[in-house]
Design a protein around this motif. Structure first.
Motif, PDB file in Angstrom:
ATOM      1  N   LEU A 167      66.757  30.948  12.000  1.00 49.37           N
ATOM      2  CA  LEU A 167      65.794  31.932  12.504  1.00 49.37           C
ATOM      3  C   LEU A 167      64.907  31.279  13.555  1.00 49.37           C
ATOM      4  O   LEU A 167      64.358  30.195  13.331  1.00 49.37           O
ATOM      5  N   PHE A 168      64.761  31.939  14.702  1.00 51.07           N
ATOM      6  CA  PHE A 168      63.892  31.410  15.748  1.00 51.07           C
ATOM      7  C   PHE A 168      62.445  31.365  15.248  1.00 51.07           C
ATOM      8  O   PHE A 168      61.920  32.361  14.751  1.00 51.07           O
ATOM      9  N   TRP A 169      61.817  30.209  15.441  1.00 53.24           N
ATOM     10  CA  TRP A 169      60.423  30.008  15.041  1.00 53.24           C
ATOM     11  C   TRP A 169      59.600  29.751  16.304  1.00 53.24           C
ATOM     12  O   TRP A 169      59.830  28.788  17.024  1.00 53.24           O
ATOM     13  N   TYR A 170      58.646  30.661  16.542  1.00 49.69           N
ATOM     14  CA  TYR A 170      57.726  30.532  17.671  1.00 49.69           C
ATOM     15  C   TYR A 170      56.349  30.153  17.125  1.00 49.69           C
ATOM     16  O   TYR A 170      55.665  30.980  16.528  1.00 49.69           O
ATOM     17  N   PRO A 171      55.899  28.929  17.336  1.00 51.21           N
ATOM     18  CA  PRO A 171      54.615  28.523  16.769  1.00 51.21           C
ATOM     19  C   PRO A 171      53.400  28.915  17.604  1.00 51.21           C
ATOM     20  O   PRO A 171      52.282  28.959  17.081  1.00 51.21           O
ATOM     21  N   VAL A 172      53.594  29.199  18.908  1.00 48.13           N
ATOM     22  CA  VAL A 172      52.453  29.425  19.801  1.00 48.13           C
ATOM     23  C   VAL A 172      52.574  30.798  20.454  1.00 48.13           C
ATOM     24  O   VAL A 172      53.574  31.093  21.129  1.00 48.13           O
ATOM     25  N   GLU A 173      51.569  31.628  20.285  1.00 44.36           N
ATOM     26  CA  GLU A 173      51.578  32.955  20.891  1.00 44.36           C
ATOM     27  C   GLU A 173      51.561  32.849  22.410  1.00 44.36           C
ATOM     28  O   GLU A 173      50.814  32.055  22.993  1.00 44.36           O
ATOM     29  N   GLY A 174      52.398  33.661  23.042  1.00 43.52           N
ATOM     30  CA  GLY A 174      52.454  33.690  24.493  1.00 43.52           C
ATOM     31  C   GLY A 174      53.321  32.615  25.112  1.00 43.52           C
ATOM     32  O   GLY A 174      53.506  32.594  26.332  1.00 43.52           O
ATOM     33  N   ARG A 175      53.883  31.720  24.291  1.00 45.58           N
ATOM     34  CA  ARG A 175      54.696  30.607  24.808  1.00 45.58           C
ATOM     35  C   ARG A 175      56.104  30.725  24.232  1.00 45.58           C
ATOM     36  O   ARG A 175      56.450  30.066  23.252  1.00 45.58           O
ATOM     37  N   GLY A 203      53.868  30.913   0.785  1.00 50.05           N
ATOM     38  CA  GLY A 203      52.647  31.640   1.098  1.00 50.05           C
ATOM     39  C   GLY A 203      52.851  32.817   2.023  1.00 50.05           C
ATOM     40  O   GLY A 203      51.887  33.485   2.401  1.00 50.05           O
ATOM     41  N   ARG A 204      54.116  33.108   2.376  1.00 48.89           N
ATOM     42  CA  ARG A 204      54.414  34.280   3.197  1.00 48.89           C
ATOM     43  C   ARG A 204      55.411  35.169   2.467  1.00 48.89           C
ATOM     44  O   ARG A 204      56.313  34.685   1.778  1.00 48.89           O
ATOM     45  N   PRO A 205      55.253  36.488   2.596  1.00 54.58           N
ATOM     46  CA  PRO A 205      56.094  37.402   1.810  1.00 54.58           C
ATOM     47  C   PRO A 205      57.542  37.409   2.264  1.00 54.58           C
ATOM     48  O   PRO A 205      57.857  37.148   3.423  1.00 54.58           O
ATOM     49  N   LYS A 206      58.408  37.712   1.315  1.00 53.82           N
ATOM     50  CA  LYS A 206      59.806  37.921   1.643  1.00 53.82           C
ATOM     51  C   LYS A 206      59.936  39.125   2.579  1.00 53.82           C
ATOM     52  O   LYS A 206      59.031  39.941   2.693  1.00 53.82           O
ATOM     53  N   GLY A 207      61.089  39.247   3.202  1.00 54.45           N
ATOM     54  CA  GLY A 207      61.318  40.395   4.076  1.00 54.45           C
ATOM     55  C   GLY A 207      62.062  39.987   5.327  1.00 54.45           C
ATOM     56  O   GLY A 207      62.082  38.813   5.711  1.00 54.45           O
ATOM     57  N   ASP A 208      62.682  40.977   5.961  1.00 50.73           N
ATOM     58  CA  ASP A 208      63.451  40.718   7.172  1.00 50.73           C
ATOM     59  C   ASP A 208      62.529  40.475   8.362  1.00 50.73           C
ATOM     60  O   ASP A 208      61.478  41.107   8.497  1.00 50.73           O
ATOM     61  N   ARG A 209      62.941  39.562   9.228  1.00 51.24           N
ATOM     62  CA  ARG A 209      62.224  39.271  10.457  1.00 51.24           C
ATOM     63  C   ARG A 209      63.247  39.002  11.553  1.00 51.24           C
ATOM     64  O   ARG A 209      64.250  38.334  11.306  1.00 51.24           O
ATOM     65  N   LEU A 210      62.978  39.485  12.755  1.00 51.18           N
ATOM     66  CA  LEU A 210      63.840  39.156  13.888  1.00 51.18           C
ATOM     67  C   LEU A 210      63.623  37.712  14.314  1.00 51.18           C
ATOM     68  O   LEU A 210      64.545  37.046  14.802  1.00 51.18           O
ATOM     69  N   CYS A 211      62.400  37.243  14.152  1.00 50.71           N
ATOM     70  CA  CYS A 211      62.056  35.851  14.417  1.00 50.71           C
ATOM     71  C   CYS A 211      60.752  35.566  13.676  1.00 50.71           C
ATOM     72  O   CYS A 211      60.093  36.490  13.188  1.00 50.71           O
ATOM     73  N   TYR A 212      60.393  34.304  13.589  1.00 51.82           N
ATOM     74  CA  TYR A 212      59.170  33.927  12.879  1.00 51.82           C
ATOM     75  C   TYR A 212      58.093  33.611  13.910  1.00 51.82           C
ATOM     76  O   TYR A 212      58.087  32.542  14.526  1.00 51.82           O
ATOM     77  N   GLN A 248      54.521  32.712  14.357  1.00 51.06           N
ATOM     78  CA  GLN A 248      53.582  32.088  13.428  1.00 51.06           C
ATOM     79  C   GLN A 248      52.206  32.743  13.444  1.00 51.06           C
ATOM     80  O   GLN A 248      51.556  32.852  12.401  1.00 51.06           O
ATOM     81  N   TRP A 249      51.740  33.205  14.600  1.00 53.19           N
ATOM     82  CA  TRP A 249      50.416  33.822  14.687  1.00 53.19           C
ATOM     83  C   TRP A 249      50.360  35.153  13.937  1.00 53.19           C
ATOM     84  O   TRP A 249      49.278  35.639  13.624  1.00 53.19           O
ATOM     85  N   LYS A 250      51.529  35.740  13.648  1.00 52.33           N
ATOM     86  CA  LYS A 250      51.575  36.964  12.853  1.00 52.33           C
ATOM     87  C   LYS A 250      51.755  36.664  11.364  1.00 52.33           C
ATOM     88  O   LYS A 250      51.847  37.591  10.556  1.00 52.33           O
ATOM     89  N   GLU A 251      51.830  35.397  11.018  1.00 54.29           N
ATOM     90  CA  GLU A 251      52.079  34.969   9.637  1.00 54.29           C
ATOM     91  C   GLU A 251      50.903  34.145   9.115  1.00 54.29           C
ATOM     92  O   GLU A 251      51.075  33.154   8.422  1.00 54.29           O
ATOM     93  N   GLU A 252      49.689  34.587   9.504  1.00 58.16           N
ATOM     94  CA  GLU A 252      48.455  33.903   9.110  1.00 58.16           C
ATOM     95  C   GLU A 252      48.430  32.455   9.578  1.00 58.16           C
ATOM     96  O   GLU A 252      47.754  31.606   8.990  1.00 58.16           O
ATOM     97  N   GLY A 253      49.194  32.176  10.635  1.00 67.07           N
ATOM     98  CA  GLY A 253      49.201  30.831  11.200  1.00 67.07           C
ATOM     99  C   GLY A 253      49.925  29.797  10.364  1.00 67.07           C
ATOM    100  O   GLY A 253      49.812  28.593  10.630  1.00 67.07           O
ATOM    101  N   ILE A 254      50.680  30.247   9.360  1.00 67.63           N
ATOM    102  CA  ILE A 254      51.345  29.310   8.445  1.00 67.63           C
ATOM    103  C   ILE A 254      52.694  28.890   9.024  1.00 67.63           C
ATOM    104  O   ILE A 254      53.564  29.733   9.247  1.00 67.63           O
ATOM    105  N   PRO A 255      52.902  27.598   9.247  1.00 65.11           N
ATOM    106  CA  PRO A 255      54.204  27.134   9.724  1.00 65.11           C
ATOM    107  C   PRO A 255      55.168  26.939   8.559  1.00 65.11           C
ATOM    108  O   PRO A 255      54.737  26.868   7.401  1.00 65.11           O
ATOM    109  N   PRO A 256      56.456  26.861   8.828  1.00 65.59           N
ATOM    110  CA  PRO A 256      57.383  26.473   7.762  1.00 65.59           C
ATOM    111  C   PRO A 256      56.993  25.096   7.223  1.00 65.59           C
ATOM    112  O   PRO A 256      56.783  24.158   7.997  1.00 65.59           O
TER     113      PRO A 256
END
Length: 255
Positions: A56-64, A78-87, A89-97
């Motif tokens: 899954l593509f992980w984008y850690p920085v918004e706008g980049r 600490g993040r809920p299960k569910g489908d995502r097109l990509c991860y 991070q700024w939409k996931e309470e800033g929590i990285p994998p």
């Protein structure tokens, strides 16, 4: 008259969910990715706030949208299960994998893997594991105050976050759940499920046979009462012979 100059509209940033490349370069790599991902799904099935994904593509920085990586397997506690097109991070309470796995294939270069290590170090991964199926080698890194440090001994290493144990054998990497059960392949899981289904069916058949035997025995006792009465046996004698109470014999004799 004062003219208000509107600021230029910023173009929407697109975050692609694919680069057109395959998930894996060969069946061995794909098999390991699936095994680790599925077993982690199974391990955390009852915890709604553990998200596990593969490739899954992980984008850690918004706008980049050029700052991106796609770990073979990632785990976010600490993040809920569910489908995502990509991860994002700024939409996931800033929590990285917190935990990332990479399975090497012959096409992976040292430069590519060095860049991945720098990426995971920079953007907050706590545990990073690389397994090379071809060489049957395992490496790991654990975050300290200074960043990701090499784990000097991976044999029997237990992940601080996942509580799973790593072991290497001549057959390859072995991963063990906190309860000591080994991670299973999809084929092994299917085989075990089929064996369990067969055991349940055999138990059902045994229970049905026992029920039928009990019914036949009960019917035989019922059928014996009139014959024994004709032989002038007393109610008490019949009850003792058939293993019934006197009241049961009286009731059955009146039917």
């Amino acid at each position: 008259m004062v003219l208000q100059i509107q600021p230029p509209t910023q173009p929407e940033v697109i975050y692609p969910d694919s680069d057109g490349q395959p998930v894996a370069n060969n069946t061995i790599q794909f098999g390991w990715i699936v095994e680790i991902k599925q077993n982690l799904d199974w391990l955390f099935a009852d915890d709604p706030n553990v998200f596990v994904a593969g490739d899954l593509f992980w984008y850690p920085v918004e706008g980049r949208n050029k700052i991106v990586n796609a770990p073979d397997v990632l785990v976010v506690l600490g993040r809920p299960k569910g489908d995502r097109l990509c991860y994002q991070q700024w939409k996931e309470e800033g929590i990285p994998p917190q935990v990332v796995f990479e399975i090497l294939s012959p096409s992976n270069t040292q430069t590519e893997m060095d860049k991945k290590l720098l990426f995971y170090d920079r953007y907050g991964v706590e545990e990073y594991y690389i397994y090379d199926p071809e060489k049957n080698s395992l490496r790991g890194w654990l975050r300290s105050e200074d960043g990701l440090d090499v784990i000097p001994q991976m044999e029997d290493w237990v992940s601080p976050r996942l509580k799973i144990r790593f072991a290497l054998s001549t057959e390859g990497l072995q991963l063990y759940r906190p309860d000591g059960e080994r991670f299973l392949t999809y084929t092994e899981i299917s085989r075990n499920a089929e064996q369990e289904r067969q055991r349940a069916e055999q138990e059902r058949q045994r229970a049905e046979q026992e029920r039928q035997r009990a019914e036949l025995a009960e019917q035989a006792r019922r059928d014996a009462i009139p014959r024994l009465l004709q032989m002038n046996l007393s109610i008490e004698q019949i009850a003792q012979a058939l293993g019934l109470s006197v009241e049961e014999v009286r009731t059955l004799a009146q039917e």
